[in-house]
Every structure is written in C-alpha cells, then in structure tokens.
Design a protein around this motif. Structure first.
Motif, PDB file in Angstrom:
ATOM      1  N   GLY A  29      10.065   3.432  -3.385  1.00  0.00           N
ATOM      2  CA  GLY A  29      10.083   2.139  -3.462  1.00  0.00           C
ATOM      3  C   GLY A  29      10.413   1.585  -1.978  1.00  0.00           C
ATOM      4  O   GLY A  29      10.651   0.378  -1.722  1.00  0.00           O
ATOM      5  N   ARG A  30      10.265   2.410  -0.794  1.00  0.00           N
ATOM      6  CA  ARG A  30      10.565   1.961   0.294  1.00  0.00           C
ATOM      7  C   ARG A  30       9.503   1.123   0.854  1.00  0.00           C
ATOM      8  O   ARG A  30       9.606   0.271   2.012  1.00  0.00           O
ATOM      9  N   ALA A  31       8.240   1.072   0.462  1.00  0.00           N
ATOM     10  CA  ALA A  31       6.982   0.462   1.032  1.00  0.00           C
ATOM     11  C   ALA A  31       7.079  -1.030   0.265  1.00  0.00           C
ATOM     12  O   ALA A  31       6.761  -1.880   0.857  1.00  0.00           O
ATOM     13  N   ASP A  32       8.284  -1.380  -0.616  1.00  0.00           N
ATOM     14  CA  ASP A  32       8.507  -2.729  -1.042  1.00  0.00           C
ATOM     15  C   ASP A  32       9.400  -3.406  -0.163  1.00  0.00           C
ATOM     16  O   ASP A  32      10.463  -3.902  -0.572  1.00  0.00           O
ATOM     17  N   VAL A  33       8.789  -3.819   1.225  1.00  0.00           N
ATOM     18  CA  VAL A  33       9.721  -4.324   1.902  1.00  0.00           C
ATOM     19  C   VAL A  33      10.304  -5.616   1.581  1.00  0.00           C
ATOM     20  O   VAL A  33      11.502  -5.756   2.154  1.00  0.00           O
ATOM     21  N   ASP A  34       9.693  -6.348   1.047  1.00  0.00           N
ATOM     22  CA  ASP A  34      10.223  -7.858   0.661  1.00  0.00           C
ATOM     23  C   ASP A  34      11.066  -7.781  -0.782  1.00  0.00           C
ATOM     24  O   ASP A  34      11.545  -8.773  -1.065  1.00  0.00           O
ATOM     25  N   GLY A  35      10.970  -6.720  -1.298  1.00  0.00           N
ATOM     26  CA  GLY A  35      11.909  -6.543  -2.513  1.00  0.00           C
ATOM     27  C   GLY A  35      11.311  -7.153  -3.886  1.00  0.00           C
ATOM     28  O   GLY A  35      11.981  -7.478  -4.786  1.00  0.00           O
ATOM     29  N   ASN A  36      10.154  -7.518  -4.068  1.00  0.00           N
ATOM     30  CA  ASN A  36       9.587  -8.277  -4.964  1.00  0.00           C
ATOM     31  C   ASN A  36       8.981  -7.556  -6.116  1.00  0.00           C
ATOM     32  O   ASN A  36       8.594  -7.958  -7.229  1.00  0.00           O
ATOM     33  N   GLY A  37       9.155  -6.400  -6.091  1.00  0.00           N
ATOM     34  CA  GLY A  37       8.667  -5.226  -7.011  1.00  0.00           C
ATOM     35  C   GLY A  37       7.118  -4.958  -6.915  1.00  0.00           C
ATOM     36  O   GLY A  37       6.522  -4.120  -7.790  1.00  0.00           O
ATOM     37  N   ILE A  38       6.465  -5.451  -5.947  1.00  0.00           N
ATOM     38  CA  ILE A  38       4.948  -5.281  -5.644  1.00  0.00           C
ATOM     39  C   ILE A  38       4.705  -5.000  -4.323  1.00  0.00           C
ATOM     40  O   ILE A  38       5.284  -5.522  -3.213  1.00  0.00           O
ATOM     41  N   VAL A  39       4.068  -4.024  -3.968  1.00  0.00           N
ATOM     42  CA  VAL A  39       3.646  -3.740  -2.752  1.00  0.00           C
ATOM     43  C   VAL A  39       2.266  -4.274  -2.301  1.00  0.00           C
ATOM     44  O   VAL A  39       1.326  -4.220  -2.987  1.00  0.00           O
ATOM     45  N   ASP A  40       2.202  -5.178  -1.653  1.00  0.00           N
ATOM     46  CA  ASP A  40       1.080  -5.996  -1.335  1.00  0.00           C
ATOM     47  C   ASP A  40       1.231  -6.724  -0.031  1.00  0.00           C
ATOM     48  O   ASP A  40       1.964  -6.119   0.697  1.00  0.00           O
TER      49      ASP A  40
END
Length: 54
Positions: A29-40
C-alpha cells in the motif's frame, strides 16, 4: 522503494508500477501515495511533490 527516504528512486518505482512493470502489491500500500486506493499517475505527481518539498 522501502529504504526510508523518499527520493528519485521512489519516483522511478512509481512510474514502473503505473506502467505495469512492477507490482504495487509488493509494497503493501505504500505506492498509493495520495491514498485514493488506486496506484496511478496522481501518485507519481504526489511522490514528486514530496521529493520537491511541495
């Protein structure tokens, strides 16, 4: 990248995750920097802002 420092290596990693060359699940989950639940692309932007001190 898990080394405790947010730097250009993390930006490269996020780009590789978004391009499908690396798995986001590997980073707990650390890749979801903005915390919106999606890595994009927004996570790449958020990561770059952290690196740049914005």
């Amino acid at each position: 990248d898990g080394n405790g420092t947010v730097d250009i290596s993390d930006a490269n990693l996020l780009i590789n995750i978004v391009l499908g060359k690396e798995s986001a699940s590997k980073y707990n989950g650390r890749a979801d920097v903005d915390g919106n639940g999606i890595v994009d692309v927004s996570d790449i932007n958020a990561g770059l802002n952290i690196i740049l001190g914005k």
